[in-house]
Design a protein around this motif. Structure first.
Motif, PDB file in Angstrom:
ATOM      1  N   MET A   1      49.174 -10.994 -49.401  1.00 21.05           N
ATOM      2  CA  MET A   1      50.138 -12.094 -49.395  1.00 21.05           C
ATOM      3  C   MET A   1      49.944 -12.898 -48.120  1.00 21.05           C
ATOM      4  O   MET A   1      49.752 -12.354 -47.057  1.00 21.05           O
ATOM      5  CB  MET A   1      51.543 -11.514 -49.472  1.00 21.05           C
ATOM      6  N   SER A   2      50.038 -14.166 -48.240  1.00 20.38           N
ATOM      7  CA  SER A   2      49.869 -15.064 -47.109  1.00 20.38           C
ATOM      8  C   SER A   2      51.230 -15.569 -46.638  1.00 20.38           C
ATOM      9  O   SER A   2      52.045 -16.025 -47.430  1.00 20.38           O
ATOM     10  CB  SER A   2      48.985 -16.237 -47.534  1.00 20.38           C
ATOM     11  N   TYR A   3      51.462 -15.458 -45.353  1.00 19.80           N
ATOM     12  CA  TYR A   3      52.711 -15.949 -44.779  1.00 19.80           C
ATOM     13  C   TYR A   3      52.524 -17.393 -44.336  1.00 19.80           C
ATOM     14  O   TYR A   3      51.412 -17.849 -44.096  1.00 19.80           O
ATOM     15  CB  TYR A   3      53.094 -15.125 -43.547  1.00 19.80           C
ATOM     16  N   ALA A   4      53.618 -18.102 -44.167  1.00 21.10           N
ATOM     17  CA  ALA A   4      53.582 -19.462 -43.636  1.00 21.10           C
ATOM     18  C   ALA A   4      53.700 -19.387 -42.105  1.00 21.10           C
ATOM     19  O   ALA A   4      54.567 -19.990 -41.490  1.00 21.10           O
ATOM     20  CB  ALA A   4      54.702 -20.303 -44.238  1.00 21.10           C
ATOM     21  N   LEU A   5      52.832 -18.582 -41.517  1.00 22.34           N
ATOM     22  CA  LEU A   5      52.798 -18.353 -40.078  1.00 22.34           C
ATOM     23  C   LEU A   5      51.381 -18.596 -39.574  1.00 22.34           C
ATOM     24  O   LEU A   5      50.425 -18.312 -40.289  1.00 22.34           O
ATOM     25  CB  LEU A   5      53.165 -16.894 -39.754  1.00 22.34           C
ATOM     26  N   THR A   6      51.254 -19.050 -38.362  1.00 22.07           N
ATOM     27  CA  THR A   6      49.947 -19.154 -37.720  1.00 22.07           C
ATOM     28  C   THR A   6      49.791 -17.919 -36.844  1.00 22.07           C
ATOM     29  O   THR A   6      50.424 -17.804 -35.785  1.00 22.07           O
ATOM     30  CB  THR A   6      49.854 -20.438 -36.868  1.00 22.07           C
ATOM     31  N   LEU A   7      48.982 -16.980 -37.323  1.00 25.89           N
ATOM     32  CA  LEU A   7      48.803 -15.701 -36.640  1.00 25.89           C
ATOM     33  C   LEU A   7      47.593 -15.742 -35.721  1.00 25.89           C
ATOM     34  O   LEU A   7      46.539 -16.249 -36.095  1.00 25.89           O
ATOM     35  CB  LEU A   7      48.625 -14.582 -37.663  1.00 25.89           C
ATOM     36  N   VAL A   8      47.764 -15.190 -34.535  1.00 24.61           N
ATOM     37  CA  VAL A   8      46.674 -15.058 -33.564  1.00 24.61           C
ATOM     38  C   VAL A   8      46.750 -13.651 -32.980  1.00 24.61           C
ATOM     39  O   VAL A   8      47.809 -13.008 -33.014  1.00 24.61           O
ATOM     40  CB  VAL A   8      46.767 -16.116 -32.437  1.00 24.61           C
ATOM     41  N   PRO A   9      45.644 -13.150 -32.418  1.00 24.47           N
ATOM     42  CA  PRO A   9      45.715 -11.834 -31.777  1.00 24.47           C
ATOM     43  C   PRO A   9      46.786 -11.829 -30.681  1.00 24.47           C
ATOM     44  O   PRO A   9      46.855 -12.747 -29.850  1.00 24.47           O
ATOM     45  CB  PRO A   9      44.314 -11.647 -31.190  1.00 24.47           C
ATOM     46  N   ALA A  10      47.620 -10.801 -30.675  1.00 25.15           N
ATOM     47  CA  ALA A  10      48.724 -10.727 -29.717  1.00 25.15           C
ATOM     48  C   ALA A  10      48.223 -10.763 -28.275  1.00 25.15           C
ATOM     49  O   ALA A  10      48.871 -11.360 -27.411  1.00 25.15           O
ATOM     50  CB  ALA A  10      49.558  -9.475 -29.965  1.00 25.15           C
ATOM     51  N   LEU A  11      47.082 -10.159 -28.017  1.00 24.61           N
ATOM     52  CA  LEU A  11      46.555 -10.155 -26.652  1.00 24.61           C
ATOM     53  C   LEU A  11      46.163 -11.553 -26.175  1.00 24.61           C
ATOM     54  O   LEU A  11      46.086 -11.791 -24.971  1.00 24.61           O
ATOM     55  CB  LEU A  11      45.353  -9.212 -26.539  1.00 24.61           C
ATOM     56  N   ASP A  12      45.937 -12.477 -27.120  1.00 23.43           N
ATOM     57  CA  ASP A  12      45.591 -13.856 -26.753  1.00 23.43           C
ATOM     58  C   ASP A  12      46.811 -14.685 -26.363  1.00 23.43           C
ATOM     59  O   ASP A  12      46.660 -15.775 -25.805  1.00 23.43           O
ATOM     60  CB  ASP A  12      44.877 -14.570 -27.914  1.00 23.43           C
ATOM     61  N   ARG A  13      48.010 -14.213 -26.691  1.00 25.35           N
ATOM     62  CA  ARG A  13      49.232 -14.986 -26.424  1.00 25.35           C
ATOM     63  C   ARG A  13      50.323 -14.118 -25.776  1.00 25.35           C
ATOM     64  O   ARG A  13      51.417 -13.972 -26.324  1.00 25.35           O
ATOM     65  CB  ARG A  13      49.769 -15.595 -27.721  1.00 25.35           C
ATOM     66  N   PRO A  14      50.062 -13.562 -24.595  1.00 23.08           N
ATOM     67  CA  PRO A  14      51.100 -12.753 -23.941  1.00 23.08           C
ATOM     68  C   PRO A  14      52.355 -13.561 -23.620  1.00 23.08           C
ATOM     69  O   PRO A  14      53.429 -12.981 -23.441  1.00 23.08           O
ATOM     70  CB  PRO A  14      50.409 -12.241 -22.672  1.00 23.08           C
ATOM     71  N   ASP A  15      52.235 -14.892 -23.592  1.00 21.16           N
ATOM     72  CA  ASP A  15      53.407 -15.740 -23.364  1.00 21.16           C
ATOM     73  C   ASP A  15      54.409 -15.661 -24.511  1.00 21.16           C
ATOM     74  O   ASP A  15      55.565 -16.050 -24.343  1.00 21.16           O
ATOM     75  CB  ASP A  15      52.970 -17.198 -23.152  1.00 21.16           C
ATOM     76  N   LEU A  16      53.982 -15.150 -25.651  1.00 20.93           N
ATOM     77  CA  LEU A  16      54.875 -15.004 -26.805  1.00 20.93           C
ATOM     78  C   LEU A  16      55.459 -13.591 -26.908  1.00 20.93           C
ATOM     79  O   LEU A  16      56.050 -13.245 -27.938  1.00 20.93           O
ATOM     80  CB  LEU A  16      54.142 -15.351 -28.100  1.00 20.93           C
ATOM     81  N   LEU A  17      55.283 -12.795 -25.864  1.00 18.71           N
ATOM     82  CA  LEU A  17      55.739 -11.408 -25.873  1.00 18.71           C
ATOM     83  C   LEU A  17      56.642 -11.141 -24.671  1.00 18.71           C
ATOM     84  O   LEU A  17      56.398 -11.672 -23.586  1.00 18.71           O
ATOM     85  CB  LEU A  17      54.542 -10.453 -25.797  1.00 18.71           C
ATOM     86  N   ALA A  18      57.652 -10.305 -24.854  1.00 17.98           N
ATOM     87  CA  ALA A  18      58.420  -9.835 -23.706  1.00 17.98           C
ATOM     88  C   ALA A  18      57.478  -9.004 -22.839  1.00 17.98           C
ATOM     89  O   ALA A  18      56.575  -8.331 -23.368  1.00 17.98           O
ATOM     90  CB  ALA A  18      59.604  -8.997 -24.176  1.00 17.98           C
ATOM     91  N   PRO A  19      57.642  -9.034 -21.518  1.00 16.22           N
ATOM     92  CA  PRO A  19      56.717  -8.293 -20.642  1.00 16.22           C
ATOM     93  C   PRO A  19      56.503  -6.821 -21.009  1.00 16.22           C
ATOM     94  O   PRO A  19      55.349  -6.371 -21.042  1.00 16.22           O
ATOM     95  CB  PRO A  19      57.335  -8.464 -19.253  1.00 16.22           C
ATOM     96  N   PRO A  20      57.552  -6.034 -21.351  1.00 21.42           N
ATOM     97  CA  PRO A  20      57.267  -4.638 -21.707  1.00 21.42           C
ATOM     98  C   PRO A  20      56.443  -4.515 -22.998  1.00 21.42           C
ATOM     99  O   PRO A  20      55.667  -3.573 -23.156  1.00 21.42           O
ATOM    100  CB  PRO A  20      58.638  -3.986 -21.853  1.00 21.42           C
ATOM    101  N   VAL A  21      56.599  -5.464 -23.907  1.00 19.57           N
ATOM    102  CA  VAL A  21      55.834  -5.451 -25.157  1.00 19.57           C
ATOM    103  C   VAL A  21      54.366  -5.774 -24.861  1.00 19.57           C
ATOM    104  O   VAL A  21      53.460  -5.100 -25.350  1.00 19.57           O
ATOM    105  CB  VAL A  21      56.426  -6.448 -26.178  1.00 19.57           C
TER     106      VAL A  21
END
Length: 181
Positions: A1-21
């Motif tokens: 199933m395809s979501y209506a989201l633009t997915l990227v590797p999490a390690l490429d966008r640490p700005d989108l993560l809380a610091p402990p995550v």
């Protein structure tokens, strides 16, 4: 199933993560490569609005709730991760697992202050090491599930197998009960 989201590797966008995550994901080694993140409208972070807007089926979305209880004057905290089609059995399964007389949802202050995460974005990745994470068996079996990222402006896509591999996770059968239609 395809979501209506633009997915990227999490390690490429640490700005989108809380610091402990971000710290936990960075420490996962090769498993981190399978974790993706998507930026979302923070006003749509709550499950129903998020799933509708971004075309994510409820059975592929999971909610992380923090549970508090006391035993002999000692406060105990835990997290429960269940599919959005269910709710955590707080006063049954979670209460017994925490070994407390009464369990309830953690207060907003306890949830945000104890985690370094935003309310509405709490996730099992990056929680304090002394807090057990109870993972419903249906989440553990999921090939992919959408969960919080520690902030309201993004979501993670992760496999149940990766969640099972986290050090504080215990898989629990019947942790969740179906939501009444």
């Amino acid at each position: 199933m395809s979501y209506a989201l633009t997915l990227v590797p999490a390690l490429d966008r640490p700005d989108l993560l809380a610091p402990p995550v971000a710290d936990v994901i960075a420490g996962l080694g090769p498993a981190a490569a399978g974790i993706q993140v998507a930026e979302i409208d923070p006003e749509l972070a709550d499950t129903a609005a998020f799933c509708e807007r971004y075309q994510v089926p409820l059975d592929e979305s999971a909610n992380c709730v923090l549970i508090a209880g006391k035993r002999a004057g000692e406060s105990r905290m835990a997290a429960a991760l269940v599919l959005a089609t269910t709710r955590a059995d707080v006063n049954g399964a979670v209460r017994r697992l925490l070994d407390v007389r009464k369990a309830s949802f953690a207060s907003r202050d306890a949830a945000t202050g104890g985690t370094g995460m935003e309310y509405g974005g709490i996730t099992p990745l990056g929680l304090p090491a002394e807090w057990p994470v109870y993972l419903d068996a249906a989440v553990a079996a999921a090939p992919r599930v959408v969960i919080g990222s520690g902030v309201r402006r993004s979501k993670l896509v992760i496999s149940g197998a990766t969640l099972v591999g986290l050090p504080t996770v215990t898989v629990v059968d019947e942790l969740a009960v179906p939501v009444a239609p």
